[in-house]
Design a protein around this motif. Structure first.
Motif, mmCIF file in Angstrom:
data_model
loop_
_atom_site.group_PDB
_atom_site.id
_atom_site.type_symbol
_atom_site.label_atom_id
_atom_site.label_comp_id
_atom_site.label_asym_id
_atom_site.label_seq_id
_atom_site.Cartn_x
_atom_site.Cartn_y
_atom_site.Cartn_z
ATOM 1 N N VAL A 47 31.045 -20.449 33.838
ATOM 2 C CA VAL A 47 30.941 -21.107 32.524
ATOM 3 C C VAL A 47 30.221 -22.451 32.616
ATOM 4 C CG1 VAL A 47 32.894 -19.969 31.436
ATOM 5 C CG2 VAL A 47 33.259 -22.063 32.759
ATOM 6 N N THR A 48 30.232 -23.080 33.798
ATOM 7 C CA THR A 48 29.613 -24.403 33.909
ATOM 8 C C THR A 48 28.264 -24.361 34.611
ATOM 9 O OG1 THR A 48 30.873 -24.837 35.910
ATOM 10 C CG2 THR A 48 31.823 -25.617 33.830
ATOM 11 N N THR A 49 27.569 -23.241 34.493
ATOM 12 C CA THR A 49 26.212 -23.141 35.019
ATOM 13 C C THR A 49 25.315 -22.592 33.934
ATOM 14 O OG1 THR A 49 26.624 -20.916 35.844
ATOM 15 C CG2 THR A 49 26.956 -22.736 37.393
ATOM 16 N N SER A 50 24.029 -22.852 34.081
ATOM 17 C CA SER A 50 23.079 -22.279 33.133
ATOM 18 C C SER A 50 22.831 -20.820 33.497
ATOM 19 C CB SER A 50 21.782 -23.074 33.141
ATOM 20 O OG SER A 50 20.937 -22.644 32.102
ATOM 21 N N PHE A 51 22.129 -20.132 32.625
ATOM 22 C CA PHE A 51 21.995 -18.694 32.788
ATOM 23 C C PHE A 51 20.979 -18.304 33.860
ATOM 24 C CE2 PHE A 51 17.898 -17.917 30.711
ATOM 25 C CZ PHE A 51 17.741 -19.019 29.886
ATOM 26 N N HIS A 52 21.173 -17.110 34.408
ATOM 27 C CA HIS A 52 20.240 -16.564 35.393
ATOM 28 C C HIS A 52 19.339 -15.498 34.783
ATOM 29 C CE1 HIS A 52 22.054 -17.829 39.516
ATOM 30 N NE2 HIS A 52 22.198 -18.781 38.612
ATOM 31 N N ASN A 89 26.305 -16.393 27.775
ATOM 32 C CA ASN A 89 25.842 -17.455 26.891
ATOM 33 C C ASN A 89 25.053 -16.879 25.727
ATOM 34 O OD1 ASN A 89 26.675 -19.117 28.989
ATOM 35 N ND2 ASN A 89 24.639 -19.746 29.587
ATOM 36 N N VAL A 144 25.660 -26.673 28.218
ATOM 37 C CA VAL A 144 24.377 -26.692 28.916
ATOM 38 C C VAL A 144 23.393 -27.524 28.103
ATOM 39 C CG1 VAL A 144 22.438 -25.295 29.729
ATOM 40 C CG2 VAL A 144 24.781 -24.429 29.941
ATOM 41 N N TYR A 181 13.219 -22.899 34.222
ATOM 42 C CA TYR A 181 12.797 -21.651 33.600
ATOM 43 C C TYR A 181 11.311 -21.692 33.273
ATOM 44 C CZ TYR A 181 17.820 -21.234 32.989
ATOM 45 O OH TYR A 181 19.176 -21.183 33.217
ATOM 46 N N PHE A 209 19.277 -28.795 27.821
ATOM 47 C CA PHE A 209 17.921 -28.440 28.219
ATOM 48 C C PHE A 209 16.986 -29.633 28.057
ATOM 49 C CE2 PHE A 209 17.864 -23.927 28.934
ATOM 50 C CZ PHE A 209 18.938 -23.436 28.226
ATOM 51 N N LEU A 244 14.262 -17.230 34.886
ATOM 52 C CA LEU A 244 14.766 -18.199 35.859
ATOM 53 C C LEU A 244 13.803 -18.343 37.034
ATOM 54 C CD1 LEU A 244 17.245 -19.987 36.726
ATOM 55 C CD2 LEU A 244 18.027 -17.975 38.014
ATOM 56 N N THR A 288 29.059 -20.550 25.159
ATOM 57 C CA THR A 288 29.380 -19.892 26.422
ATOM 58 C C THR A 288 30.795 -19.332 26.355
ATOM 59 O OG1 THR A 288 27.927 -21.310 27.763
ATOM 60 C CG2 THR A 288 29.776 -20.276 28.893
ATOM 61 N N PRO A 331 12.623 -16.520 28.330
ATOM 62 C CA PRO A 331 12.580 -17.378 29.510
ATOM 63 C C PRO A 331 13.058 -16.639 30.752
ATOM 64 C CG PRO A 331 14.367 -18.006 28.034
ATOM 65 C CD PRO A 331 13.548 -17.012 27.306
ATOM 66 N N TYR A 376 18.538 -26.215 36.806
ATOM 67 C CA TYR A 376 17.903 -24.906 36.664
ATOM 68 C C TYR A 376 16.532 -25.102 36.033
ATOM 69 C CZ TYR A 376 22.615 -23.355 37.593
ATOM 70 O OH TYR A 376 23.832 -23.166 38.177
ATOM 71 N N TRP A 399 20.957 -24.437 23.930
ATOM 72 C CA TRP A 399 22.196 -23.726 24.233
ATOM 73 C C TRP A 399 23.086 -23.702 22.998
ATOM 74 C CZ3 TRP A 399 27.117 -26.141 24.387
ATOM 75 C CH2 TRP A 399 28.160 -25.316 24.830
ATOM 76 N N ALA A 436 17.287 -27.417 32.946
ATOM 77 C CA ALA A 436 18.594 -27.322 32.317
ATOM 78 C C ALA A 436 19.674 -27.707 33.312
ATOM 79 C CB ALA A 436 18.836 -25.902 31.796
ATOM 80 N N SER A 461 30.324 -30.905 27.658
ATOM 81 C CA SER A 461 30.905 -29.573 27.914
ATOM 82 C C SER A 461 29.978 -28.478 27.424
ATOM 83 C CB SER A 461 32.282 -29.441 27.247
ATOM 84 O OG SER A 461 33.214 -30.292 27.853
ATOM 85 N N VAL A 493 21.789 -18.497 23.720
ATOM 86 C CA VAL A 493 20.796 -19.564 23.726
ATOM 87 C C VAL A 493 19.803 -19.236 22.614
ATOM 88 C CG1 VAL A 493 18.942 -20.673 25.062
ATOM 89 C CG2 VAL A 493 21.053 -19.963 26.208
ATOM 90 N N CYS A 527 18.313 -13.380 30.872
ATOM 91 C CA CYS A 527 18.568 -13.207 29.444
ATOM 92 C C CYS A 527 17.827 -11.987 28.912
ATOM 93 C CB CYS A 527 18.179 -14.460 28.665
ATOM 94 S SG CYS A 527 16.402 -14.773 28.551
ATOM 95 N N TRP A 548 24.339 -28.262 33.384
ATOM 96 C CA TRP A 548 25.605 -28.392 32.673
ATOM 97 C C TRP A 548 25.871 -29.887 32.478
ATOM 98 C CZ3 TRP A 548 28.899 -25.410 30.075
ATOM 99 C CH2 TRP A 548 30.161 -25.939 29.760
ATOM 100 N N PHE A 551 32.944 -22.427 24.916
ATOM 101 C CA PHE A 551 32.338 -23.725 24.630
ATOM 102 C C PHE A 551 31.277 -23.524 23.544
ATOM 103 C CE2 PHE A 551 34.252 -26.026 28.055
ATOM 104 C CZ PHE A 551 34.344 -25.141 29.119
#
Lengths: 110, 119
Positions: free
Chosen positions: B102-107, B35, A99, A37, A101, A47, B50, A45, A35, B47, A90, A97, B37, B109, A92, B59
């Motif tokens: 849960v296993t992706t970054s944010f789109h 999330n 994210v 930003y 950056f 996307l 989450t 930030p 990802y 981060w 960024a 476990s 951040v 905020c 995962w 997490f």
């Protein structure tokens, strides 16, 4: 020390094409989406790229993302003064476990 | 239109506690992972935590594990972050962010809320 490695700075002149690199490992970029930003001064930030090379609606096609192995890149073509901002990558991380950056790249438009 | 509005930030003494909230609108809140951040003054993005859409999976970053607790109330479309044993290193703008899983970054905020830990 960030898990993902980005150059601290980059620069270009209007109209030019610039690329920002992001280096990781097999547990993050190597096995998950990247990802990107954009953070303009004093703002939250935003996307730019998701799933390594997808643009959300509203993001100009001047911005593009790519990934190869454990590295990724953000390319900005037709550079404009309003592109001057901080850029973060960024991903995962399966081992942590969480994210992770990059440390961010400050882009200056000369 | 998606809107995430954080609140609860402020000045707190070292060792103190604070609870952040994030009110969501314009989105089916329970469908998304959420999330937290943060960004320390003049520093990059970090981060924090989450939580899954149901709230059943969480997490945490190692830097906050055991001190922070993320939770959500889907009936109120609200996300929370309970922060205990705060130190100066926790001083930052805290952003509430929506992620597909849960296993992706944010789109997306919110605009963030500032937490300052100082005596």
């Amino acid at each position: 020390q960030s898990v993902l490695t980005q150059p601290p700075s980059a620069s270009g002149t209007p109209g030019q094409r610039v690329t920002i690199s992001c280096s990781g490992s097999s547990s993050n970029i190597g096995s998950n989406y990247v990802y990107w930003y954009q953070q303009l001064p004093g703002t939250a930030p935003k996307l730019l790229i998701y799933k390594s090379n997808q643009r959300p609606s509203g993001v100009p096609d001047r911005f593009s993302g790519s990934k190869s192995g454990t590295s990724a890149s953000l390319a900005i073509s037709g550079l404009r003064s309003e592109d001057e901002a901080d850029y973060y990558c960024a991903a995962w991380d399966d081992s942590l476990s969480g994210v992770v950056f990059g440390g961010g790249t400050k882009l200056t438009v000369l | 239109e998606v809107q995430l509005v954080e609140s609860g930030g402020g000045l707190v003494q070292p060792g103190g506690s604070l609870r952040l909230s994030c009110a969501a609108s314009g989105v089916t809140f329970s469908s998304y992972a959420m999330n937290w951040v943060r960004q320390a003054p003049g520093k990059g993005l970090e981060w924090v935590s989450t939580i899954s859409g149901s709230g059943g999976t969480t997490f945490y970053a190692d830097s906050v594990k055991g001190r922070f607790t993320i939770s959500r109330d889907n009936s109120k479309s609200t996300l929370y972050l309970q922060m205990n044993s705060l130190s100066a290193e926790d001083t930052a703008v805290y952003y509430c962010a929506r992620a597909p899983t849960v296993t992706t970054s944010f789109h997306y905020c919110g605009q963030g809320t500032l937490v300052t830990v100082s005596s």
